[in-house]
Design an enzyme around this catalytic site. Structure first.
Site: not given
Ligand code: SF4
Length: 363
Positions: A31, A43, A48-49, A86-87, A125, A143, A210, A216
């Site tokens: 980064r 990437e 897978q790791t 790493l497989g 991806y 992904d 979150c 959400c």
């Molecule tokens: S389910 Fe929704 S609120 Fe919970 S961590 Fe995932 S995105 Fe955030």
């Protein structure tokens, strides 16, 4: 009286998550400088790791192959050796082929998702991740983490890999990418992935921490863990495998390079599957002759273990064994003796290391 312009929920969600990412992102080496080759290698390795397992190998790999040209010049053996541990070596082979293709065409890493996508081993991806992070192209990278996060945020029903689910996820990913003027496409893609990797975990999402919990739908409905829906698993297949640990006079272990897929090019211990109506020793002797061209004399049975690959549950039964007719000088055509200290430097499947751990031979 002037009206306050209404900010769309998509734009608000995007701004909130990006702000969180800029403050909370993990300081990962790829980064620091969004160099296209470093992004590409990272990437591919991360496909897978886990990131903790990948980091030490990543540093060594990009130091040894700092650009596609150096990788193109290397032999497959050198590439697989640098990938050891790493497989999923098919990733390394595809990266090698892609580097050689670029070298043959005399060009560097392509700048668009479409041209990247045409390289071996580069799927939708990876192409979108490289194009957005390294070149600022607004291509949504989808992904497993992103699928999970979006399916929970918007309660997307259906199974992964099936058209209705994938179509809806793609539509949401593209819409979110374009919202807010498609600013910082690479940052946005990484923000979604970072949320999936560190907060919206598969089994237990940490909704209390979150940054986008207010957006959400599944959290509001209390149904977070129901998304994404899981398709029924294919039935497990049980396999028995007898494995031989053959040492030379210096304690080195005999390994063979596998010539068939899957695992082509990786080293393995001499081994053979066996049926319930035959003994493990008999199967080992038979397979040693037909597959490896050696005559084996199985000795003491060692502690067995189970190993799972996809839907194959493998019961591994290792034996100490000797060569029935050792060649002068210890030369075994097609095989080689490896010092246990060097086993993590040769390309091998995880089962070989597991088997050797059981007999106390790993570094
Ligand atoms: S389910 Fe929704 S609120 Fe919970 S961590 Fe995932 S995105 Fe955030």
């Amino acid at each position: 009286m002037t009206e306050t312009p209404r900010v769309s929920p998509f734009r608000l969600l995007r701004r909130t998550l990006l702000a969180w990412f800029r403050k909370n992102k993990r300081p990962l080496p790829f980064r620091e400088s969004p160099d296209a080759w470093r992004v590409w290698v990272s990437e591919v390795m991360l496909q897978q790791t886990r990131v903790e397992a990948m980091l030490p190998r990543y540093e060594d790999f990009v130091a040894r192959f700092p650009d596609p040209g150096t990788l193109a010049d290397a032999s497959e053996d050198e590439v697989l050796a640098a990938w050891a541990g790493l497989g999923y070596y098919g990733r390394a082979r595809a990266l090698h082929r892609a580097a050689r293709q670029l070298a043959a065409e005399g060009r560097g890493v392509p700048r668009t998702a479409g041209s990247l996508r045409r390289l071996p081993g580069v799927g939708d991806y990876t192409a979108a991740a490289i194009a957005s992070i390294a070149f600022g192209v607004p291509a949504a990278a989808v992904d497993g983490n992103v699928r999970r996060v979006l399916s929970r945020l918007f309660m997307v029903e259906g199974f992964r890999g099936r058209a209705p689910f994938e179509g809806r996820i793609r539509e949401l990913a593209d819409r979110l990418m374009e919202a807010d003027g498609a600013r910082d496409p690479g940052g946005w893609n990484q923000a979604l992935m970072e949320l999936g990797a560190t907060v919206c975990a598969p089994a237990v999402p940490r909704c209390g921490r979150c940054p986008v919990r207010e957006f959400c739908w599944s959290r509001v409905a209390g149904r977070q863990t129901e998304f994404p829906e899981r398709p029924p698993r294919p039935p497990a297949v049980s396999v028995r495998l007898a494995v031989a640990v053959v040492r030379d006079g210096e304690g080195r272990i005999l390994v063979f390079r596998r010539s068939e897929s899957p695992m082509r090019g990786l080293y393995e211990l001499p081994c053979g599957e066996y049926r319930s109506d035959e003994s493990a020793e008999a199967a080992l002797v038979r397979e040693a002759t037909t597959r490896y061209g050696i005559r084996l004399q199985p000795g003491r049975e060692l502690a067995g273990f189970r190993h799972t690959v996809m839907n194959r549950r493998i019961e591994v039964v290792p034996f100490e064994a000797e060569l029935a007719d050792p060649a002068p000088g210890g030369i075994v055509p097609g095989g080689r003796f490896v010092d246990p200290q060097d086993l993590d430097r040769i390309p091998s499947g995880s089962m070989l290391l597991k088997a050797l751990q059981r007999v106390g031979s790993t570094p």
